[in-house]
Design a protein around this motif. Structure first.
Motif, PDB file in Angstrom:
ATOM      1  N   GLU A 172       6.825  -1.897  18.000  1.00 28.46           N
ATOM      2  CA  GLU A 172       6.864  -1.478  19.414  1.00 28.46           C
ATOM      3  C   GLU A 172       7.414  -2.580  20.336  1.00 28.46           C
ATOM      4  OE1 GLU A 172       2.898  -0.090  20.615  1.00 28.46           O
ATOM      5  OE2 GLU A 172       3.368  -0.679  22.665  1.00 28.46           O
ATOM      6  N   ILE A 173       7.226  -3.813  19.951  1.00 28.50           N
ATOM      7  CA  ILE A 173       7.632  -4.949  20.791  1.00 28.50           C
ATOM      8  C   ILE A 173       9.150  -4.988  21.014  1.00 28.50           C
ATOM      9  CG2 ILE A 173       8.013  -6.799  19.063  1.00 28.50           C
ATOM     10  CD1 ILE A 173       5.880  -8.361  20.957  1.00 28.50           C
ATOM     11  N   GLN A 174       9.880  -4.286  20.135  1.00 22.81           N
ATOM     12  CA  GLN A 174      11.352  -4.284  20.261  1.00 22.81           C
ATOM     13  C   GLN A 174      11.836  -3.608  21.537  1.00 22.81           C
ATOM     14  OE1 GLN A 174      11.502  -2.817  16.209  1.00 22.81           O
ATOM     15  NE2 GLN A 174      13.228  -4.163  15.836  1.00 22.81           N
ATOM     16  N   SER A 175      10.974  -2.795  22.148  1.00 24.70           N
ATOM     17  CA  SER A 175      11.385  -2.147  23.405  1.00 24.70           C
ATOM     18  C   SER A 175      11.304  -3.121  24.589  1.00 24.70           C
ATOM     19  CB  SER A 175      10.526  -0.908  23.678  1.00 24.70           C
ATOM     20  OG  SER A 175       9.186  -1.303  23.843  1.00 24.70           O
ATOM     21  N   ASN A 176      10.698  -4.281  24.365  1.00 23.21           N
ATOM     22  CA  ASN A 176      10.625  -5.303  25.413  1.00 23.21           C
ATOM     23  C   ASN A 176      11.902  -6.162  25.328  1.00 23.21           C
ATOM     24  OD1 ASN A 176      10.074  -7.487  27.061  1.00 23.21           O
ATOM     25  ND2 ASN A 176       7.916  -7.613  26.470  1.00 23.21           N
ATOM     26  N   GLN A 177      12.949  -5.655  25.985  1.00 26.16           N
ATOM     27  CA  GLN A 177      14.265  -6.280  25.851  1.00 26.16           C
ATOM     28  C   GLN A 177      14.307  -7.730  26.312  1.00 26.16           C
ATOM     29  OE1 GLN A 177      17.187  -5.231  24.414  1.00 26.16           O
ATOM     30  NE2 GLN A 177      15.828  -3.655  23.591  1.00 26.16           N
ATOM     31  N   SER A 178      13.609  -8.020  27.408  1.00 18.94           N
ATOM     32  CA  SER A 178      13.690  -9.399  27.914  1.00 18.94           C
ATOM     33  C   SER A 178      12.990 -10.362  26.945  1.00 18.94           C
ATOM     34  CB  SER A 178      13.152  -9.505  29.350  1.00 18.94           C
ATOM     35  OG  SER A 178      11.766  -9.572  29.348  1.00 18.94           O
ATOM     36  N   LEU A 179      11.900  -9.902  26.326  1.00 19.29           N
ATOM     37  CA  LEU A 179      11.213 -10.753  25.344  1.00 19.29           C
ATOM     38  C   LEU A 179      12.090 -10.964  24.098  1.00 19.29           C
ATOM     39  CD1 LEU A 179       8.564 -12.270  24.703  1.00 19.29           C
ATOM     40  CD2 LEU A 179       7.727 -10.173  23.636  1.00 19.29           C
ATOM     41  N   MET A 180      12.790  -9.913  23.707  1.00 16.16           N
ATOM     42  CA  MET A 180      13.696 -10.022  22.550  1.00 16.16           C
ATOM     43  C   MET A 180      14.788 -11.068  22.821  1.00 16.16           C
ATOM     44  SD  MET A 180      12.879  -7.968  20.009  1.00 16.16           S
ATOM     45  CE  MET A 180      11.172  -8.353  20.288  1.00 16.16           C
ATOM     46  N   LYS A 181      15.305 -11.040  24.055  1.00 13.46           N
ATOM     47  CA  LYS A 181      16.342 -12.020  24.413  1.00 13.46           C
ATOM     48  C   LYS A 181      15.768 -13.430  24.433  1.00 13.46           C
ATOM     49  CE  LYS A 181      19.633  -9.226  26.955  1.00 13.46           C
ATOM     50  NZ  LYS A 181      19.535  -8.366  28.121  1.00 13.46           N
ATOM     51  N   THR A 182      14.541 -13.550  24.963  1.00 11.80           N
ATOM     52  CA  THR A 182      13.883 -14.868  25.005  1.00 11.80           C
ATOM     53  C   THR A 182      13.693 -15.404  23.583  1.00 11.80           C
ATOM     54  OG1 THR A 182      12.722 -14.168  26.993  1.00 11.80           O
ATOM     55  CG2 THR A 182      11.851 -16.112  25.891  1.00 11.80           C
ATOM     56  N   ALA A 183      13.316 -14.507  22.661  1.00 16.66           N
ATOM     57  CA  ALA A 183      13.096 -14.923  21.268  1.00 16.66           C
ATOM     58  C   ALA A 183      14.410 -15.386  20.636  1.00 16.66           C
ATOM     59  CB  ALA A 183      12.492 -13.769  20.470  1.00 16.66           C
ATOM     60  N   GLU A 184      15.493 -14.675  20.921  1.00 19.39           N
ATOM     61  CA  GLU A 184      16.796 -15.067  20.355  1.00 19.39           C
ATOM     62  C   GLU A 184      17.235 -16.434  20.902  1.00 19.39           C
ATOM     63  OE1 GLU A 184      19.867 -12.149  20.827  1.00 19.39           O
ATOM     64  OE2 GLU A 184      21.275 -13.338  19.648  1.00 19.39           O
ATOM     65  N   ALA A 185      17.007 -16.619  22.204  1.00 17.87           N
ATOM     66  CA  ALA A 185      17.367 -17.912  22.822  1.00 17.87           C
ATOM     67  C   ALA A 185      16.534 -19.037  22.206  1.00 17.87           C
ATOM     68  CB  ALA A 185      17.159 -17.845  24.331  1.00 17.87           C
ATOM     69  N   LEU A 186      15.280 -18.745  21.900  1.00 19.60           N
ATOM     70  CA  LEU A 186      14.418 -19.762  21.273  1.00 19.60           C
ATOM     71  C   LEU A 186      14.968 -20.145  19.893  1.00 19.60           C
ATOM     72  CD1 LEU A 186      11.912 -21.549  21.091  1.00 19.60           C
ATOM     73  CD2 LEU A 186      10.572 -19.523  20.466  1.00 19.60           C
ATOM     74  N   GLY A 187      15.479 -19.155  19.175  1.00 23.31           N
ATOM     75  CA  GLY A 187      16.078 -19.435  17.855  1.00 23.31           C
ATOM     76  C   GLY A 187      17.256 -20.387  17.961  1.00 23.31           C
ATOM     77  N   ARG A 188      18.080 -20.169  18.991  1.00 24.36           N
ATOM     78  CA  ARG A 188      19.242 -21.068  19.173  1.00 24.36           C
ATOM     79  C   ARG A 188      18.769 -22.479  19.512  1.00 24.36           C
ATOM     80  NH1 ARG A 188      21.386 -16.450  21.746  1.00 24.36           N
ATOM     81  NH2 ARG A 188      20.820 -17.252  23.805  1.00 24.36           N
ATOM     82  N   LYS A 189      17.808 -22.542  20.441  1.00 22.82           N
ATOM     83  CA  LYS A 189      17.291 -23.846  20.881  1.00 22.82           C
ATOM     84  C   LYS A 189      16.624 -24.617  19.722  1.00 22.82           C
ATOM     85  CE  LYS A 189      14.273 -25.621  24.542  1.00 22.82           C
ATOM     86  NZ  LYS A 189      13.102 -25.268  25.378  1.00 22.82           N
ATOM     87  N   LEU A 190      16.010 -23.852  18.847  1.00 26.40           N
ATOM     88  CA  LEU A 190      15.279 -24.465  17.726  1.00 26.40           C
ATOM     89  C   LEU A 190      16.176 -25.318  16.838  1.00 26.40           C
ATOM     90  CD1 LEU A 190      12.416 -24.436  16.421  1.00 26.40           C
ATOM     91  CD2 LEU A 190      13.165 -22.474  15.076  1.00 26.40           C
ATOM     92  N   VAL A 191      17.440 -24.925  16.735  1.00 27.45           N
ATOM     93  CA  VAL A 191      18.328 -25.631  15.809  1.00 27.45           C
ATOM     94  C   VAL A 191      19.427 -26.435  16.497  1.00 27.45           C
ATOM     95  CG1 VAL A 191      17.857 -24.089  13.886  1.00 27.45           C
ATOM     96  CG2 VAL A 191      19.726 -23.528  15.443  1.00 27.45           C
ATOM     97  N   GLN A 192      19.352 -26.542  17.821  1.00 32.14           N
ATOM     98  CA  GLN A 192      20.379 -27.309  18.540  1.00 32.14           C
ATOM     99  C   GLN A 192      20.003 -28.783  18.628  1.00 32.14           C
ATOM    100  OE1 GLN A 192      20.904 -24.894  21.989  1.00 32.14           O
ATOM    101  NE2 GLN A 192      22.384 -23.587  20.945  1.00 32.14           N
TER     102      GLN A 192
END
Ligand SMILES: Cc1cc2nc3c(=O)[nH]c(=O)nc-3n(C[C@H](O)[C@H](O)[C@H](O)COP(=O)(O)O)c2cc1C
Length: 192
Positions: A172-192
């Motif tokens: 159900e959490i996938q409908s929270n678009q802004s949270l999904m984007k935040t999670a993706e941005a965190l993934g990028r930051k994690l490895v930069q």
């Protein structure tokens, strides 16, 4: 001669029994972000692994220790934790804290420095959590987030970020678009 750059490795520890649940969905977004930045990810579903509770024997704390005295499926995970540049720890809120599967794993990390001194130092860590209540405080999510903050600070690792949100039914959490984007941005930051 050009040195070949190795992809950064992230190890994703999933602490929910739901393989397609909300925390797994958040972790997938973090992975997508990290992979878009050139990293390679490995997932470990902690549920179903034979990981015993720490028995407090302190064998891992002896100066000549060779590691944790418990011979179970946590043993290969120690090596993967050391090898990875970054970890993602994903857990649902169970009873106002992290899931039991996640806590068993966390307790067993007490032994990690017996495999490699300074194993935690500089390790980049992201946390993902979901909870059924509407509010992060009422749900108890903040208790677990504080535990992760304290633990990461204590071992000298680097808490890069935490993503968390309310959802109950699996995915159900996938409908929270802004949270999904935040999670993706965190993934990028994690490895930069
Ligand atoms: C045993 C159990 C305990 C739970 N305890 C809480 C709780 O204390 N607070 C809360 O807000 N949600 C609680 N929940 C709801 C889950 O946190 C919520 O459904 C979450 O999105 C599940 O994530 P998952 O799909 O990754 O497993 C509980 C669920 C279960 C099965």
């Amino acid at each position: 001669m050009t040195a070949k750059m190795e992809a950064k490795k992230i190890l994703v520890l999933l602490g929910s029994p739901r393989k397609k649940g909300n925390t797994a969905a958040l972790a997938e977004q973090i992975i997508a972000g990290a992979e878009s930045a050139g990293a390679a990810a490995e997932k470990i579903f902690l549920h179903g692994q034979d990981i015993s509770a720490c028995q407090a024997c302190y064998a891992c704390q002896r100066p000549d220790s060779e590691g944790c005295a418990i011979d179970d499926e946590m043993q290969p995970i120690y090596g993967k934790l050391i090898e990875a540049d970054a970890w993602v720890i994903a857990s649902p809120v169970y009873w106002f804290s992290m899931s039991a599967q996640t806590k068993l794993f966390l307790d067993r990390c007490f032994a990690l420095p017996a495999y490699k001194k300074d194993a935690f130092s500089g390790k980049r860590i992201a946390v993902a959590m979901s909870f059924g209540d509407e509010d992060a405080f009422n749900s108890g999510c903040v208790n677990a987030l504080r535990t992760f903050q304290d633990a990461v600070r204590y071992v000298g690792a680097n808490l890069v970020g935490m993503v968390y949100g309310s959802a109950d039914k699996p995915g159900e959490i996938q409908s929270n678009q802004s949270l999904m984007k935040t999670a993706e941005a965190l993934g990028r930051k994690l490895v930069q």
